[in-house]
Design an enzyme around this catalytic site. Sequence first.
Site, PDB file in Angstrom:
ATOM      1  N   LEU A   1       0.818  -1.215   0.000  1.00  0.00           N
ATOM      2  CA  LEU A   1       0.000   0.000   0.000  1.00  0.00           C
ATOM      3  C   LEU A   1       0.850   1.263   0.000  1.00  0.00           C
ATOM      4  CD1 LEU A   1      -2.863  -0.982   2.452  1.00  0.00           C
ATOM      5  CD2 LEU A   1      -3.172  -0.100   0.138  1.00  0.00           C
TER       6      LEU A   1
ATOM      7  N   ASP B   1      13.712   3.809   9.598  1.00  0.00           N
ATOM      8  CA  ASP B   1      13.197   2.687  10.374  1.00  0.00           C
ATOM      9  C   ASP B   1      12.423   3.287  11.538  1.00  0.00           C
ATOM     10  OD1 ASP B   1      12.710   0.579  12.110  1.00  0.00           O
ATOM     11  OD2 ASP B   1      14.721  -0.274  11.952  1.00  0.00           O
TER      12      ASP B   1
ATOM     13  N   ASN C   1       2.543   4.993   7.480  1.00  0.00           N
ATOM     14  CA  ASN C   1       2.012   3.781   6.860  1.00  0.00           C
ATOM     15  C   ASN C   1       2.705   2.509   7.346  1.00  0.00           C
ATOM     16  OD1 ASN C   1       0.773   2.121   4.520  1.00  0.00           O
ATOM     17  ND2 ASN C   1       2.985   1.950   4.161  1.00  0.00           N
TER      18      ASN C   1
ATOM     19  N   TYR D   1      -3.144  -6.904  16.790  1.00  0.00           N
ATOM     20  CA  TYR D   1      -2.983  -5.934  15.707  1.00  0.00           C
ATOM     21  C   TYR D   1      -4.064  -4.865  15.809  1.00  0.00           C
ATOM     22  CZ  TYR D   1      -3.173  -4.066  10.923  1.00  0.00           C
ATOM     23  OH  TYR D   1      -3.214  -3.235   9.821  1.00  0.00           O
TER      24      TYR D   1
ATOM     25  N   LYS E   1      -4.030  -0.552  16.388  1.00  0.00           N
ATOM     26  CA  LYS E   1      -4.711   0.432  15.548  1.00  0.00           C
ATOM     27  C   LYS E   1      -5.710   1.261  16.355  1.00  0.00           C
ATOM     28  CE  LYS E   1      -2.557  -0.585  11.763  1.00  0.00           C
ATOM     29  NZ  LYS E   1      -1.588   0.388  11.166  1.00  0.00           N
TER      30      LYS E   1
ATOM     31  N   THR F   1      -1.944  -7.706   0.504  1.00  0.00           N
ATOM     32  CA  THR F   1      -0.521  -7.382   0.575  1.00  0.00           C
ATOM     33  C   THR F   1       0.169  -8.487   1.363  1.00  0.00           C
ATOM     34  OG1 THR F   1      -0.630  -6.171   2.686  1.00  0.00           O
ATOM     35  CG2 THR F   1      -1.118  -4.916   0.679  1.00  0.00           C
TER      36      THR F   1
END
Length: 240
Positions: free
Chosen positions: A13, A59, A86, A163, A167, A198
């Site tokens: 992405l 990084d 991102n 995960y 977010k 992805t």
Amino acid sequence: MRTVLITGANKGLGFETAKQLAQAGNFVYLGSRDIINGQSAAGKLKAAGITNVAAIHIDVTDINSIRKAKAELENSVGALDLLINNAGISGEQPQYIAEYSMEAIRALFETNYFGAVQTTQVMLPLLRKSSAPSIINVSSEIGSLTMQTSAERPPNWSNFSTYGATKTALNGFTVMLANELRGEHITVNSVTPGYTATDLNQFKGFKTVEEGAKAIVQLAMLEDRSITGRFFKDGGEIPW
């Protein structure tokens, strides 16, 4: 021409977003943890005739790397108009928080949350030099507490619980930072690309990268400076 920095932009992405934003007339820095991969990605775009791009080593888990990237941008362009946080990792699944190892949890937060926070903190002086600065945090609908508590919540979301928590934290950062920077006219918003194929999900997503990048690019190209502290998807807003 606006100057854009996208972290994690050498593939997926991030790469597609860089491509579309460069095609729209922005100068895009493709941030990459591995500069060789970043240079290869930039080379692909240049070979396709998209020359307003450059690779930059960053990084997001390494504060010294972020500071060096900031110094490089300061020397080359002086200001930054748009930062797109991102870079992210998905972690191994299933990742039930009730039993997921603390080491794995910390690794996810280190990249997905702390990485975005410290990158933003370091880049803020460059953003403050822009006449219309913006920050976009690439999030996920799995981080939406409203959707997590909905009766229509997909049952397989528990496979991505940790995960999702990163977010949710990132969305909290978006709101808090937007409130802090409102007086400086720096917009801060979250966006979800949707379930995009992805390597983050072993290419199991049902959206192509072109489709997934659409929401990010739409938000990046938004000219309404009053829109800040909100959460978007392709086609509109999403509840927190």
